[in-house]
Scaffold this active site. Structure first.
Site, mmCIF file in Angstrom:
data_model
loop_
_atom_site.group_PDB
_atom_site.id
_atom_site.type_symbol
_atom_site.label_atom_id
_atom_site.label_comp_id
_atom_site.label_asym_id
_atom_site.label_seq_id
_atom_site.Cartn_x
_atom_site.Cartn_y
_atom_site.Cartn_z
ATOM 1 N N GLU A 152 -8.698 -19.189 31.474
ATOM 2 C CA GLU A 152 -7.578 -19.935 32.070
ATOM 3 C C GLU A 152 -6.846 -19.062 33.092
ATOM 4 O O GLU A 152 -5.622 -19.134 33.223
ATOM 5 C CB GLU A 152 -6.606 -20.426 30.988
ATOM 6 C CG GLU A 152 -7.173 -21.497 30.076
ATOM 7 C CD GLU A 152 -7.257 -22.869 30.741
ATOM 8 O OE1 GLU A 152 -6.487 -23.118 31.682
ATOM 9 O OE2 GLU A 152 -8.105 -23.669 30.321
ATOM 10 N N ASP A 175 -7.499 -14.999 34.961
ATOM 11 C CA ASP A 175 -7.352 -13.583 34.622
ATOM 12 C C ASP A 175 -5.873 -13.208 34.663
ATOM 13 O O ASP A 175 -5.148 -13.584 35.595
ATOM 14 C CB ASP A 175 -8.135 -12.760 35.646
ATOM 15 C CG ASP A 175 -7.927 -11.272 35.463
ATOM 16 O OD1 ASP A 175 -8.759 -10.638 34.805
ATOM 17 O OD2 ASP A 175 -6.915 -10.751 35.983
ATOM 18 N N ARG A 228 0.824 -1.197 0.000
ATOM 19 C CA ARG A 228 0.000 0.000 0.000
ATOM 20 C C ARG A 228 0.862 1.252 0.000
ATOM 21 O O ARG A 228 1.763 1.414 0.823
ATOM 22 C CB ARG A 228 -0.877 -0.002 1.254
ATOM 23 C CG ARG A 228 -1.630 1.266 1.534
ATOM 24 C CD ARG A 228 -2.851 1.393 0.659
ATOM 25 N NE ARG A 228 -3.719 2.466 1.113
ATOM 26 C CZ ARG A 228 -4.963 2.633 0.663
ATOM 27 N NH1 ARG A 228 -5.458 1.805 -0.223
ATOM 28 N NH2 ARG A 228 -5.692 3.644 1.105
ATOM 29 N N GLY A 265 -9.399 1.441 7.049
ATOM 30 C CA GLY A 265 -10.781 0.988 6.934
ATOM 31 C C GLY A 265 -10.884 -0.431 6.403
ATOM 32 O O GLY A 265 -11.776 -1.188 6.788
#
Lengths: 678, 678
Positions: free
Chosen positions: A460, A462, A347, A437
């Site tokens: 599993e 916090d 890009r 986007g």
């Protein structure tokens, strides 16, 4: 294999993945052009082999299976929830037939007998649809793992063969609405009735319902239920029981109420649900009795005397889930980076040079800064994960048996899981934003990656609670006399009566002593050492860890000495405790990366990995440079030099970035992204 | 009104929202217990009124509408995409009938004639389903805004009345697959054919297709198309044209090809699509001709001579969208905080004190540290948003007309949008994690909040590009002679020929001079000032801003002086430029907060807001304390004192937290979360 590692048509469309290096002199007095630095060329296939390590074949088997089932990524978007759950179940059962989901079970029941292989297979599944991954984790890791690790031969004979093939689906009913990470305080009760030789399983209050249980809403026929064992009115703590919950036709059995948890943020191919038990009777041998048993007359027996230590031993055997989730998070981050890096190499946006052509995104310094340190950290975590998976293998297979290593493994698994899953959240988010986007369209993968991995940070265990567990291990130096403490109950640990003794006995001055030994060349050494010297980088992270730890210990002890409310003391020191744990894990991760690159044969791949390792180390230091400045370990000039060096490392890695993400070996079908990758 | 601000049954279930303060003495030598600090009691209704400000009635109208349509939150989960799009359209058209979506249009066409009211209405919509919000933004803000701001009376007469009622649906076809934030480089062409007096609209290449266009996939009958105007083979730059794209039956018109963008991460009630034009002919008066026109013979005319300035003026009129998105992000963060804070006031986990009762989450220091600075920043951004919305109103309504203020508004809108939307992403994520696994269930709101707001950071201008725009304004001091520069082309600006002149003329030594004047009491003043003195806090942020800006200017100039490749120079200075812009916006946000609290009448609400303002200021400084340490503006002792003070402020705010989120006035139906809020 090497075909798989190259995204579609990258040869035609991405000529710029390896543009000539453009060092040029620099306004910031970079050194790259003056030191005769020669841009390495990455051998992608060899790097993939190096990353895949011992289980390359397993990983390739899973890659091939993923590629075959690539359509499931689209099914996740187009099917309704019910259909998609069935689809995911089919895939999981189909995979079971290839052997890839049973690698961790004993060969006599049809398994592969290799824990390390099962972790490698699971991690690689994370390149694909994550409902499939989690359903595999629920069925074979949690449910199967509980039967295997907590049950006796009787249970193995009864269940393993069928669960390995997916014929018997089950669930792991631990978490309750009222209790997630604090497992020891679960409310479900199992009372022994000696007259009938049965346990009676009951949900005594609404918030003791089992909740978020994968496989529960639809497919599980049996559940491993964690409940407080009551014998003659006295409690023996949490134990696990095999409880049938559905008949052959899928209807809930009498006394069992099941409710669907409904739509979730992601992972909608997994049928999570709630379960209530109303005086459900199971025979005496439903107790998974590897560590404790109840005789017919109701006499309790266990080889482990202390209830806390017994509980802790049981939970300790279930650690594989944590190791797997950490690895899955790291691999999900690889998928996101593979897409975002290749997009940034195609890009163009904004013309900057008057050449009439717009610039590639990855030629912008900020874009490099956004993506490349995350790429470096992904490599670092990959190698850290390799270490923890190896230790898990050694401990679980009985190759290593000492208790100290087991404690270290638990700590390392908790820490790697926390950092690996937070890394996934951060990386996927940054990669999405870096694709603009277009990154918002479901076909471009980020929607599913984000939604599906989001829960990794809190399941599993916090992550914050896990880091407290790490801190507990560090504060007690894994001292065996404290082994039997509540493994998840760091809060209670540091605030309970035990704390004074513990801190006194094991920590404070030992910790303070250790700090002095961290800097290999004396107190001023780190002011002159080379920034790219791994010994310097490691010493910095070690110093931070030891200093934070000693400081946290001192603050806890002072609070206790002053006879303050222990809850209040803990509350105020908590962020310090967490920071110390995180610093510890950062150090382990860097050590793993440094050791791994050291053992590589010389060559361009080693040069490339050293660049990544330096970038990981320095960006980790940079992220906490305020701390190092505050503690006299960085001068202002040196702090700024680190930031400049990071810019320079990014520019060196930029021409390698495409190859470095290709080396992850994400099957191209898993990347999708027709718009982004062309 | 005040009923609306209290979540369901909070009186019964959340007794602990205002527990007695428990100051106690502190291991960290806090001062709170020694200074006679008296815990304030928040008057929630009065605080809501203060936050709602001038447009309290408008906000209440929208709140009532939201509550009425609360079922749409569930529809978003249960309906398929096609049905949900229709449902959202219905709601939007229904809302149009209440007048709440047309407040910014002239009264003669049925609008409300008040831009500020339209922004307030839009912001408040962000408490509800965000597809509805974005559909409103597309139809009335982007499409309607373009007709209003870029068109002449002819266009107003033709379209406004019908679009205000939702009878005529339209879209805003600016973005192309190949060009998002760099609008000036769009590829779509409009060639004038003098013979037929028509413009011929064409998509010349694949990446010039219009993309991600809201309303395009299904509902829009007309599009405002941005295209390069070509007259006799020469280009006059980007202009906007009204182009019918569908007939009465909803079929694409000849020459128009439309494709659905398909499933997105979120906002699936909005029909985004792609549009290709194949020699589509529109009459001469299709050109929105407020700023430029084409005569029948093809003669071009404009009151604005410079093409760059003309383009910039056109885009400048569309700034309302950016202001609205920033406000929406901030309000979405409020919803997340309202849920997470109340959950933390109900949920207990781990016993810490031996009382037999587990602790409330919000009594943990780490939990306070995770949520309360985000709460403070939400308040800060709320007031900063109020300032920018007020300026937008004054400029758009013609109350203020000078060019300098217009430039400042553009900069402020860009900066507030960037920080407000990043804040939403960060806050929603932290709040989700703070609610554990329950936060992952769709019914508990975070799934939609996360998925729907995710694109805010990159639409209406990518946040990094917007911060570059801010930086451009700062570097040129909004100098009028540079007004006509490409507004989005910061890259080209700093790297083009103009840079040397600009920097020379306006910036470097002026910037360096300014730094000296920042510290009100001389160079050492900030080492002794009180941490809670707003003058100190503001001086710190001002110093950072000026210093960063001068440094960026110096580095750019040095690069140009050394005749380096301008693209390379920009690439290396880019993160510095972005950091300077961010520092600038941080300062504006704090100024808005400080001024707002100063104008409050004395009382407990003022005390509470001062606590939040201090917390915002100090946590902003703390987050970048490495920079302040590196630049001699913080001593180590003072840096640590700031961290301690933040802990103390969190403890003071903790008992007020429930009231402080209630004051946002999020209608309780919008919070849903039966599990979390009880």
């Amino acid at each position: 294999m090497s075909n798989q590692t190259v995204p579609p048509s990258s040869a035609e469309n991405v000529p710029s993945t390896a543009p000539p290096a453009t060092p040029a002199s620099d306004t910031d007095a970079d050194v790259e052009s003056k030191t005769g630095y020669i841009q390495p060329v990455v051998d992608v296939a060899a790097l993939t082999e190096f990353l895949d390590g011992r289980y390359a074949e397993v990983r390739d088997l899973v890659r091939a299976n993923l590629a075959e089932h690539a359509a499931v990524l689209e099914d996740a978007e187009t099917m309704d929830v019910d259909d998609f759950r069935e689809r995911v179940k089919e895939i999981v059962v189909g995979m079971a037939a290839t052997g890839q989901t049973g690698m961790g079970f004993p060969e006599e029941y049809g398994g592969g007998g290799d824990i390390g292989a099962s972790v490698a297979a699971f991690e690689t599944l994370a390149y694909g649809d994550l409902s499939v991954l989690v359903k595999v984790g629920v069925q074979f890791g949690l449910f199967g793992g509980a039967i295997l690790q907590l049950g006796g031969k009787h249970h193995h004979d009864a269940y393993l063969a069928d669960l390995i093939t997916g014929k018997l689906m089950g669930c792991f009913a631990m978490t309750e609405s009222g209790h997630g990470s604090n497992v020891q305080a679960l409310g479900t009760v199992a009372t022994y009735d000696a007259a009938s030789e049965e346990f009676v399983i009951t949900t005594p209050r609404e918030d003791a319902r089992k909740d978020y249980i994968g496989n529960a809403a639809r497919h599980a026929r049996v559940a491993v239920v964690f409940a407080q064992l009551e014998l003659d009115g006295s409690s023996e703590g949490v134990h696990a029981f095999v409880v049938p919950i559905r008949d052959e036709d899928g209807n809930p059995l009498p006394g069992v109420r099941i409710e669907d948890d409904g739509l979730k943020m992601g992972l909608n191919g997994v049928d999570n649900g709630r379960i209530w038990f109303d005086r459900v009777r199971v025979p005496r041998d439903a107790l998974l009795n590897r560590f404790a048993d109840v005789a017919a007359d109701g006499t309790y027996s266990s080889a482990i005397q202390s209830p806390g230590r017994r509980f802790f031993t049981m939970l300790g055997t279930l650690i594989q889930g944590r190791v797997c989730v950490g690895g899955a998070g790291i691999n999900a981050a690889k998928v996101a980076l593979a897409i975002a890096v290749h997009y940034a190499l195609r890009r163009r946006q904004f013309e900057a040079t008057g050449t009439g052509q717009e610039e590639l995104l990855l030629d912008y310094g900020l874009h490099q800064r956004r993506l490349l340190p995350l790429l470096a950290r992904t490599y670092a975590l990959h190698f850290a994960q390799e270490v923890v998976a190896g230790q898990l293998h050694d401990v679980t297979m009985g190759i290593v048996t000492d208790e100290h290593t087991k404690r270290e493994l638990e700590s390392r698994a908790a820490g790697t899981k926390a950092l690996g899953t937070w890394h996934a959240t951060e990386t996927i988010q940054e990669c999405r934003e870096a694709c603009g986007g277009a990154g918002y369209l479901a076909v471009n993968r980020f929607a599913a990656l984000k939604a599906d991995t989001d829960v990794f940070t809190t399941f599993e265990g916090d992550n914050h609670v896990l880091l407290q567990l790490v801190a507990k291990g560090l504060l007690t130096d894994y001292a065996s006399e404290f082994e039997d403490m509540d493994q998840l109950g760091m809060v209670r640990f540091v605030t309970g009566l035990a704390v004074e003794t513990v801190i006194e006995k094991t920590a404070v001055h030992k910790l303070l002593e250790r700090i002095k030994d961290v800097l290999p060349g004396g107190d001023q050494w780190d002011q002159d050492a080379g920034l790219l010297d791994p010994n310097y980088q490691l010493a910095m992270l070690r110093f931070r860890e030891e200093h934070m730890l000693a400081g946290a210990a001192r603050r806890l002890k002072r609070g206790i000495d002053d006879k303050l409310n222990p809850g209040e003391v803990f509350s105020r020191v908590q962020d310090h405790v967490i920071a110390a744990a995180r610093a510890h894990v950062d150090r382990l991760v860097l050590e793993a990366f440094v050791e791994k690159t050291r053992e590589m044969p010389d060559g361009d791949n080693k040069v490339a990995l050293n660049l990544l390792c330096d970038l990981y180390a320095l960006s980790t230091i940079e992220a906490d440079r305020a701390w190092f400045l505050e503690h006299g370990r960085l001068s202002v000039a040196r702090s700024k030099a680190i930031s400049r060096e990071i810019g320079s490392l990014c520019r060196k890695i930029r021409p390698l970035a495409g190859d470095l993400v290709d080396a992850f070996g994400v099957p191209p079908q898993m990347l999708r992204s027709p718009d982004l990758l062309g």
